[in-house]
Design an enzyme around this catalytic site. Structure first.
Site, PDB file in Angstrom:
ATOM      1  CB  ILE B  12      -1.100   0.050   1.146  1.00 24.80           C
ATOM      2  CG1 ILE B  12      -1.694  -1.260   1.043  1.00 24.80           C
ATOM      3  CG2 ILE B  12      -1.821   1.128   1.215  1.00 24.80           C
ATOM      4  CD1 ILE B  12      -2.800  -1.376  -0.008  1.00 24.80           C
ATOM      5  CG  HIS B  49      -9.039 -11.901  -3.641  1.00 23.35           C
ATOM      6  ND1 HIS B  49      -9.255 -13.206  -3.110  1.00 23.35           N
ATOM      7  CD2 HIS B  49      -7.862 -11.564  -2.700  1.00 23.35           C
ATOM      8  CE1 HIS B  49      -8.257 -13.599  -2.133  1.00 23.35           C
ATOM      9  NE2 HIS B  49      -7.366 -12.850  -1.865  1.00 23.35           N
ATOM     10  CB  VAL B 172       7.449   6.593  12.822  1.00 18.25           C
ATOM     11  CG1 VAL B 172       6.609   8.024  13.414  1.00 18.25           C
ATOM     12  CG2 VAL B 172       7.957   7.150  11.595  1.00 18.25           C
ATOM     13  NE  ARG B 310      -3.670 -13.801   6.338  1.00 17.68           N
ATOM     14  CZ  ARG B 310      -3.853 -14.879   7.054  1.00 17.68           C
ATOM     15  NH1 ARG B 310      -3.039 -15.732   7.617  1.00 17.68           N
ATOM     16  NH2 ARG B 310      -5.281 -15.455   7.122  1.00 17.68           N
ATOM     17  CD  GLU B 336      -9.268  -8.104   7.274  1.00 13.40           C
ATOM     18  OE1 GLU B 336      -8.847  -9.331   7.414  1.00 13.40           O
ATOM     19  OE2 GLU B 336     -10.010  -7.368   7.884  1.00 13.40           O
ATOM     20  CB  SER B 337      -7.171 -10.638   2.204  1.00 14.17           C
ATOM     21  OG  SER B 337      -7.670 -11.211   1.297  1.00 14.17           O
ATOM     22  CB  CYS B 400      20.306 -18.273  -8.727  1.00 18.68           C
ATOM     23  SG  CYS B 400      18.575 -19.198  -8.253  1.00 18.68           S
ATOM     24  CB  CYS B 442      23.220 -19.084  -5.814  1.00 19.19           C
ATOM     25  SG  CYS B 442      21.690 -18.528  -4.833  1.00 19.19           S
TER      26      CYS B 442
END
Lengths: 418, 476
Positions: B12, B49, B172, B310, B336-337, B400, B442
């Site tokens: 976000i 979603h 903060v 979450r 959240e989701s 890798c 790696c």
């Protein structure tokens, strides 16, 4: 570098080196070895302990010394090598696509391909070990690389999960470097390592081996601070109430090797779910004509001496293929019978010449046992053995005449005598 | 002094930061960890979603549906792989079948298109490994998958390329506003000032709100454990398979990821802290549920397991609003989701509707929204790859082997925005170490590249910031 070769060998470790030399000596000189590291030798380069070559050279060599004998032979024959070159893909018609800094992404057409990519270590993640994900958790081979190649000590206070050979070797190595190795935990009731390594790497340094134990939790936020070790029941499930705690800053995993067969798979070559390597005939040809496999990419060997032996066979077979010595095969299967976890080769060509050495592993530890090769009810060969353990590969030499006469598949069984 | 400070370097915060750089304002991001994308944005299901799940009229519903529509273009601009694989909500009982109707109706109300309830047979045709006990499914064709950390890091990197500043290790702990200027103080005493502050602090967004006295914003955590399978099994399922939701939530899912792994999880357990340990019980629960959804899941191809925490708010909806107590403090809290899906829509809303009330936004004509192609070596044609290798041979050296990541990509990740400072940071940017050997091969090479690029001794290279050094000294 050309864009076509008679034989392209993928991997310049012990398998690829032996295959190249043998193929050359069998009459095919147009060979290219592709190696992803900056030098030939493969994992031997970091195995600075000795004990290599006892079978083949009757002397005890370090890993780099063992590799040097083969690298010298490759150089004598002026076999072409590309190092720092990673193969990206392989097709059934034997087109190899690779990448390096000099040629970029390029393709090479081969008449025959030898797969000699070796194996990788199973990681902590594959085991779903609970706990945090801090620094200080390494596979044993990665720790070996840090110590022996890079010159750094990954930790000072160590618990090792898994008693495979690399884990045992690293228990000794870390101790010699001044680290304290508190324990080697093995979830099985037996070690998968060589007996001599248990004696020389653990017993000689008073490092305890906890059989039937596993790590059930890793602790620490930024760096490992400890582990919880639990005893397991016969189903290998942790038993509540048996938890032991070790303070440590490092956890090493030596929990198995997995053949690196992503290229094999991408070419559509059949793999065995037991070995996770290709299905092969006695000449180490896979089920795709002209593609051969040898060394740890085919089956995880106990000793490099056996890798060399198998790879010479694959190299000679690849040369014969290029030279046009091909016939239609008459194929039977080799079946994993009682107490046998796998047998190499999985397929036998009844028409092929030469006796066949079968390599196999037991599913557990067995004493006073009889190893039998049979075809239907006919016993082809029977041999007694005092003790058979999964950590040590067994062999059985089948005469060509018996294979040629077999009226069906051949089954290998292992049974304890009453 | 900045015009706007964004607190929190998650998906976000990243989307908001990038959206802000489209305007002629000075912006910065404060992140409490040593790298961006260290919270829930790096450890979630990566699902785009469709939008049938959120309650009608909720902010979740609104931004989910809008974000779902924006995601393909958003991901493409940032060079992040998005796959429109479609979601299947699978019913295992008559009651579940009824719920599917409810979900479909809810989706239609929310504005979701292309939904269909399919039969057992149609479901099996789409997913051959589905359990015999499955009775049907809701097929939401607009469902997708995206790499969540890729998306987050690319957005922040692109914002930085467009002038945004990033300060890491900046937790903060104090916020003061005087004469129209916010002063934010870090734990270590550093300060940054701005006219406007946007709280995108994820699990910490409640704490930031509390600094302003917004005690009505209560944010808690929910732990979720996951298991990841090797790409070798990447085609085991092609859609995202959900159990039909119950009162307890959406439950365990089985999905392909945008990078063609298979992801299983998450569990759901409410917690007070951000502890991301995995547990034997949690992973066993995931396996039990997965076995109920599909036949013979290829668990032998497990390559790692992990936990994400979450954030959710006690309002159980997104909080996108200005502080009730301090003007100019904007909250994006309790996301959240479907927060990942909603991110581009939330960012647009926050900037265009909330920020614009405080600052006169003039378009930044120099804004470059597209990331350079060299970031995505594997997606280039052979001709393009070879042109790049000729220019910079380090792109011809694979470091890798499992994920086929070149030295050039790793060096770029260390040098460019936002710079990767440690091994895990390189992994999140390039996938080096994310494959089947989990860095076994790696890691030493990646560590050397970090040491060389940063000009530090090897012993100071860390897995994940100070205290996580990968070696403890030199060998004898």
């Amino acid at each position: 570098m050309k864009n076509a070769y008679d034989i392209v060998i993928i991997g310049g470790g012990p398998a690829g080196l032996a295959a190249a030399i043998a193929a050359y000596d069998a009459g095919v000189k147009d060979i290219l070895i592709l190696e992803r590291e900056d030098r030939l030798g493969g994992i031997l380069n970091q195995c600075i302990h000795n004990g290599f070559g006892l079978t083949r050279f009757k002397e005890s060599l370090s890993g780099p010394e063992y590799a040097a004998r083969f690298i010298d032979e490759v150089e004598k024959r002026a076999i072409e090598v590309l190092t720092q070159t990673t193969v990206l893909s392989l097709t059934k018609d034997k087109t190899v696509t690779a990448i390096n800094t000099e040629y970029g992404v390029f393709t090479v057409q081969a008449k025959a391909v030898v797969l000699a990519m070796g194996c990788r270590e199973r990681s902590r993640g594959a085991l779903n070990v609970a706990g945090s994900r801090p620094a200080g958790v390494y596979s044993a081979g990665t720790a070996q690389k840090y110590v022996n190649i890079k010159g750094y000590l990954p930790g000072k206070s160590v618990v090792i999960l898994g008693s495979g050979d690399i884990g045992l070797i690293m228990a000794r190595r870390m101790t010699l470097e001044g680290a304290k190795v508190h324990a080697v935990c093995e979830i099985m009731p037996y070690s998968s390592g060589l007996k001599r390594n248990i004696a020389q790497c653990l017993d000689d340094f008073d490092i305890p081996l906890y059989l039937n134990h596993t790590i059930t939790k890793i602790e620490g936020d930024k760096r490992v601070t400890g582990v919880v070790v639990s005893k397991v029941d016969e189903n290998r499930k942790p038993i509540k109430g048996t938890e032991m705690h070790f303070d440590c800053d490092t956890v090493l995993f030596s929990v198995g090797l997995i053949p690196e067969n992503e290229l094999t798979k991408s070419a559509g070559i059949d793999l065995s779910p037991r070995t996770r390597g290709a299905v092969v005939y006695q000449n180490r040809e896979t089920l795709v004509d002209g593609v051969f496999a040898c060394g740890n990419v085919l089956q995880v060997h106990d000793l490099v001496d056996f890798v060399s032996e198998e790879s010479e066979l694959a190299g000679v077979s690849a040369a014969k293929y290029v030279l046009g010595e091909r016939e239609e095969k008459d194929v039977i299967d080799v079946v994993n019978g009682k107490n046998v976890s796998y047998v190499i080769p999985q397929k036998l060509d009844k028409k092929a010449s030469g006796n066949v050495k079968l390599f196999f592993r037991a599913t557990g530890t067995f004493r006073n046992c009889v190893i039998t090769a049979k075809c239907g009810d006919t016993v082809l060969l029977q041999r007694k053995k005092q003790i058979v353990v999964p950590g040590e590969m067994e062999t059985l030499l089948l005469a060509q005449a018996k294979i040629a006469a077999a009226q069906g598949n051949i089954e290998i069984t292992l049974e304890e005598q009453a | 002094m900045f015009d706007v400070i964004v607190i929190g370097g998650g998906v976000i915060g990243g989307a908001v930061l990038r959206e802000l750089t489209k305007y002629k304002i000075s912006v910065c991001m404060l992140e409490k960890e040593n790298d961006v994308c260290m919270g829930q944005s790096k450890a979630n299901s990566g699902i785009v979603h469709a939008g049938f799940d959120a309650a009608e009229g909720s902010l979740k519903a609104k931004f989910n549906v809008a974000g779902n529509k924006m995601m393909p273009a958003y991901a493409e601009e940032l060079g992040v792989k998005y796959v429109n694989n479609g979601s299947l909500v699978v019913a295992f009982s008559q009651e579940d079948l009824k719920t599917l109707q409810v979900l479909k109706a809810r989706g239609e109300t929310n504005g979701v298109t292309d939904m269909e309830i399919i039969s057992k047979e149609e479901l099996r045709a789409l997913e051959p490994h589905i359990s015999e006990n499955a009775l049907g499914a809701l097929h939401a064709k607009t469902g997708g998958i995206v790499c969540p950390y890729g998306l987050t890091i690319a957005a922040i990197g692109n914002a930085m390329d467009n002038g945004a500043k990033l300060y890491t290790d900046f937790e903060v702990v104090d916020m003061q506003k005087q004469d129209g200027v916010f002063t934010l103080t870090a734990k270590d005493g550093r300060t940054e000032q701005a006219k406007l502050v946007i709280n995108c602090a994820g699990l910490g967004s409640g704490k930031i709100a509390a600094l302003a006295g917004d005690s009505d914003i209560v944010v808690k955590g929910r732990r979720g454990e996951y298991i990841l399978l090797d790409r070798e099994s990447g085609d085991f399922v092609s859609h995202t398979l959900f159990f039909t939701p119950t009162q307890k939530g959406k439950g365990i899912l089985v999905t392909q990821t945008a990078d063609n792994n298979i992801l299983l999880g998450p569990t759901s357990e409410e917690v007070e802290t951000g502890n991301t340990d995995t547990t034997a019980d949690g992973l066993a629960f995931v396996i039990q549920k997965v076995n109920a959804m599909v036949n013979n899941p290829p668990l032998y191809n497990t390559i790692t397991s992990f936990t994400g925490v979450r954030a959710y708010s006690t309002r159980h909806d997104f909080i996108l609003e200005e502080s009730k107590h301090v003007a100019g403090l904007l909250h994006c809290a309790g996301i959240e989701s479907p927060g990942l899906t909603s991110a581009p829509a939330i960012a647009k809303y926050v900037v265009e509707e909330l920020v614009s009330k405080h600052i006169d936004l003039q378009k930044n004509e120099n804004f470059q929204g597209k990331r350079k192609a060299e970031y995505f070596f594997k997606q280039l044609s052979v001709e393009e790859q070879n042109a790049l290798i000729r220019k910079d041979p380090s792109y011809g050296r694979i470091v890798c082997r499992c994920e086929q990541i070149t030295e050039g990509e790793i060096v770029r990740a260390i040098r460019e925005n936002p710079p990767a400072k440690n091994i895990d940071a390189v992994k999140r940017r390039t996938r080096a170490g994310m494959g089947r050997c989990q860095g076994g091969f790696c890691q030493p090479f990646v560590a050397e590249l970090i040491a060389k690029q940063q000009g530090i001794p090897f012993e100071q290279v860390t897995k994940n910031g100070k205290g996580s050094e990968i070696v403890v000294g030199v060998s004898k």
